[in-house]
Design a protein around this motif. Structure first.
Motif, short mmCIF file in Angstrom:
data_model
loop_
_atom_site.label_atom_id
_atom_site.label_comp_id
_atom_site.label_asym_id
_atom_site.label_seq_id
_atom_site.Cartn_x
_atom_site.Cartn_y
_atom_site.Cartn_z
N LEU A 238 0.37 -6.23 5.19
CA LEU A 238 1.26 -6.39 4.04
C LEU A 238 2.46 -5.45 4.15
O LEU A 238 3.59 -5.81 3.79
CB LEU A 238 0.50 -6.13 2.74
N TYR A 239 2.21 -4.25 4.65
CA TYR A 239 3.29 -3.27 4.89
C TYR A 239 4.29 -3.82 5.91
O TYR A 239 5.51 -3.73 5.72
CB TYR A 239 2.68 -1.97 5.37
N TYR A 240 3.76 -4.38 7.00
CA TYR A 240 4.64 -4.98 8.00
C TYR A 240 5.50 -6.10 7.39
O TYR A 240 6.68 -6.23 7.69
CB TYR A 240 3.81 -5.57 9.14
N LYS A 241 4.87 -6.89 6.54
CA LYS A 241 5.55 -8.07 5.98
C LYS A 241 6.57 -7.68 4.92
O LYS A 241 7.72 -8.16 4.95
CB LYS A 241 4.50 -9.01 5.38
N THR A 242 6.18 -6.84 3.97
CA THR A 242 7.04 -6.57 2.82
C THR A 242 8.06 -5.46 3.07
O THR A 242 9.20 -5.54 2.61
CB THR A 242 6.19 -6.19 1.59
N GLU A 243 7.66 -4.42 3.81
CA GLU A 243 8.55 -3.29 4.02
C GLU A 243 9.44 -3.45 5.25
O GLU A 243 10.59 -3.02 5.26
CB GLU A 243 7.74 -1.99 4.14
N HIS A 244 8.90 -4.05 6.30
CA HIS A 244 9.66 -4.21 7.54
C HIS A 244 10.13 -5.65 7.78
O HIS A 244 10.78 -5.91 8.79
CB HIS A 244 8.82 -3.73 8.73
N GLN A 245 9.75 -6.55 6.88
CA GLN A 245 10.20 -7.94 6.95
C GLN A 245 9.84 -8.61 8.27
O GLN A 245 10.61 -9.43 8.80
CB GLN A 245 11.72 -8.02 6.72
N LEU A 246 8.68 -8.31 8.82
CA LEU A 246 8.24 -8.95 10.05
C LEU A 246 7.72 -10.36 9.77
O LEU A 246 7.16 -10.63 8.71
CB LEU A 246 7.14 -8.12 10.72
N THR A 360 -4.46 -1.66 -2.15
CA THR A 360 -3.50 -2.46 -2.92
C THR A 360 -3.23 -1.83 -4.29
O THR A 360 -2.11 -1.92 -4.80
CB THR A 360 -4.02 -3.89 -3.11
N PHE A 361 -4.23 -1.16 -4.87
CA PHE A 361 -4.03 -0.50 -6.17
C PHE A 361 -3.01 0.64 -6.04
O PHE A 361 -2.09 0.77 -6.86
CB PHE A 361 -5.37 0.05 -6.68
N ILE A 362 -3.18 1.46 -4.99
CA ILE A 362 -2.26 2.58 -4.79
C ILE A 362 -0.85 2.08 -4.51
O ILE A 362 0.14 2.61 -5.02
CB ILE A 362 -2.76 3.49 -3.65
N VAL A 363 -0.73 1.04 -3.70
CA VAL A 363 0.59 0.49 -3.39
C VAL A 363 1.25 -0.07 -4.63
O VAL A 363 2.45 0.13 -4.86
CB VAL A 363 0.48 -0.61 -2.30
N GLU A 364 0.47 -0.78 -5.46
CA GLU A 364 1.03 -1.39 -6.66
C GLU A 364 1.45 -0.33 -7.68
O GLU A 364 2.49 -0.46 -8.33
CB GLU A 364 0.01 -2.34 -7.29
#
Length: 397
Positions: A238-246, A360-364
Motif C-alpha cells: 500500500l505504501y508503494y502504491k499510495t506514496e510512491h505511485q507505483l 493500517t490503523f497507524i497509517v490511517e
C-alpha cells in the motif's frame, strides 16, 4: 560462493529436494496474498480500515489452521495433512473473486487461510522426518529458498495479470495448487513412512508444547517479530502504491526482487552465520535488521531506498526464520513434533491478525512515517526479549 552452495546442499535427501520442488511450484502461483490489500482498495473500493479487518480475518484463519494442522499431523501424518490442504484450497480460490463485500470476503479469506495454513506444520514435520538433526537448519533454508524462488516469480506474474483482471490472480493460484498436489501425490504416495498415524494413548502421554513456558515465551516473541515483518505483505505494498505511485507491475517487481535476493544469498548467509554466531545471536541480529529495514524508508524518498529497505528485510528473514524453526525442532520429540511446529506456525498466524490491523490503523491515524519508526522501535524491544530468553535457554542447556 558456489562452494558454499555445494556444501550447503550436500547430504540432503531426495525427499527434501522434492518437497522443495513442490513448494516452488506452489509459491510460483502465490499471487493473491501480496496483492490482497491492493485488490481490496483499488478494485473493491474498501477503505484502509475495512482492508485491515479483512486481512485480520486471514490471520484468524491462519491461527486455526496452524493449530489444527499440527494436531492432524500428529494423528494422521504429514502426507495426508499436506495433500488435503492442497486439494481443498483449489475450490476456495475459485470462489473468492465472487465475494465482493467486507463480510463475505472476510469469511472467504478466513476459510482459505485455515485450510492453507494446516499445510505448514505438516510440511515442517516432513522436512524433519527426512533430515538428520545436524542438517535441519539447511533443510529449512532449502525449503525457504524454494518458497522465495517462487515468490520472486509469483508477484511479478501476478502484477502482470492484475493489469488485465484481478480475477486472474485467484485462478492462477488455484492452478498452482492443483499442479503442486499432482506432483506431491506422484512422488510421495509410494514413499509414505510406515505407521505414521499415532495411537491416541501415545499422544496423551506426550507433553504438550503449550505446557513449556519457555517455548510459550519464545513463541510470543516470534509473533511480535512476525507482526513487524508482515508489514511486507500488508502495508508495504500500500505504501508503494499510495506514496510512491507505483503500478501493480512495479510492485510485483520489487516483491519478486526480494524473493530472488533470498534465493541467491540465503544458503551463503546461513552457512557463514552458522559458523561465526550462535543461534541466539543470529535470531537477535535478524530481529534488529527487521526494524532497520522499515526505518530506512524514512531516510530518503527515492525508489533506490525501496530496494535498499527490502534487501535489509530479506537478510532479516534469512537470519531469523530458519533458526527459529530449528529451535522448535530441537525442543520437540518424534511424537509431538507436529504440535511444536504447529506452535511455530501459530506465532506467525497470530501475527497475520494483528499486523494488518495495527499497520493500517497507524497509517490511517498518523502516517506511514510513524509506522516505520514504531516498527523499528518495536524490533529493538523484541531483540532484547530474545536476548534475555535465549540467554536463559543456553544456561539451562
Amino acid at each position: 560462493m558456489i562452494k558454499y552452495y555445494i556444501d550447503s546442499f550436500r547430504g540432503l535427501s531426495k525427499e527434501v529436494w522434492m518437497l522443495a520442488l513442490v513448494i516452488l511450484i506452489n509459491r510460483t502461483s502465490a499471487m493473491v496474498v501480496p496483492f490482497l490489500g491492493v485488490y481490496m482498495t483499488q478494485a473493491l473500493g474498501f477503505s484502509l480500515k475495512e482492508t485491515g479487518v479483512v486481512l485480520s480475518f486471514f490471520g484468524m484463519g491462519a491461527v486455526l489452521g496452524s493449530y489444527v494442522g499440527g494436531r492432524l499431523t500428529d494423528i494422521f501424518g504429514f502426507y495426508s495433512t499436506q495433500l488435503y490442504s492442497f486439494l481443498l484450497t483449489i475450490p476456495i480460490f475459485m470462489i473468492l473473486p465472487e465475494l465482493k463485500t467486507v463480510y463475505s470476503l472476510s469469511i472467504g479469506v478466513f476459510v482459505l487461510s485455515a485450510v492453507a495454513d494446516a499445510f505448514r506444520p505438516a510440511n515442517s514435520v516432513a522436512l524433519s522426518y527426512y533430515t538428520p538433526q545436524e542438517k535441519i537448519t539447511k533443510a529449512f533454508s532449502l525449503n525457504r529458498m524454494a518458497v522465495n524462488l517462487g515468490f520472486s516469480i509469483g508477484p511479478a506474474l501476478g502484477g502482470f495479470l492484475a493489469g488485465f483482471s484481478y480475477h486472474w490472480l485467484f485462478y492462477g493460484n488455484a492452478l498452482g495448487e492443483l499442479l503442486a498436489s499432482i506432483l506431491f501425490v506422484y512422488y510421495f504416495k509410494s514413499r509414505m513412512p510406515r505407521h505414521q498415524k499415532k495411537e491416541r494413548s501415545v499422544l496423551k502421554s506426550v507433553e504438550s508444547p503449550y505446557k513449556n513456558l519457555r517455548m510459550l515465551a519464545f513463541t510470543f516473541l516470534c509473533a511480535l517479530y512476525a507482526i513487524c515483518f508482515f508489514q511486507l505483505l500488508n502495508t508495504l505494498p500500500l505504501y508503494y502504491k499510495t506514496e510512491h505511485q507505483l503500478t501493480e507491475f512495479q510492485i510485483g517487481v520489487i516483491l519478486g526482487y526480494s524473493g530472488l535476493f533470498i534465493v541467491l544469498f540465503e544458503m551463503l548467509i546461513v552457512q557463514i552465520a552458522g559458523k561465526v554466531m550462535s543461534i541466539s545471536q543470529i535470531i537477535i541480529l535478524g530481529t534488529l535488521l527487521c526494524g532497520l529495514a522499515f526505518v530506512v524508508l524514512n531516510l530518503s524518498f527515492t525508489h533506490v531506498m525501496l530496494y535498499i529497505g527490502i534487501s535489509i528485510l530479506c537478510v532479516s528473514e534469512i537470519l531469523a526464520m530458519p533458526y527459529m524453526s530449528t529451535v522448535y525442532v530441537q525442543e520437540s520429540s518424534e511424537h509431538n513434533r507436529g504440535a511444536y511446529m504447529g506452535m511455530y506456525s501459530l506465532a506467525f498466524s497470530v501475527a497475520h491478525i494483528f499486523s494488518p490491523y495495527l499497520g493500517t490503523f497507524i497509517v490511517e491515524k498518523q502516517s506511514f512515517e510513524v509506522l516505520w519508526y514504531l516498527t523499528g522501535l518495536a524490533s529493538l524491544g523484541i531483540a532484547f526479549g530474545f536476548y534475555m530468553l535465549m540467554k536463559k535457554r543456553v544456561s539451562a542447556h
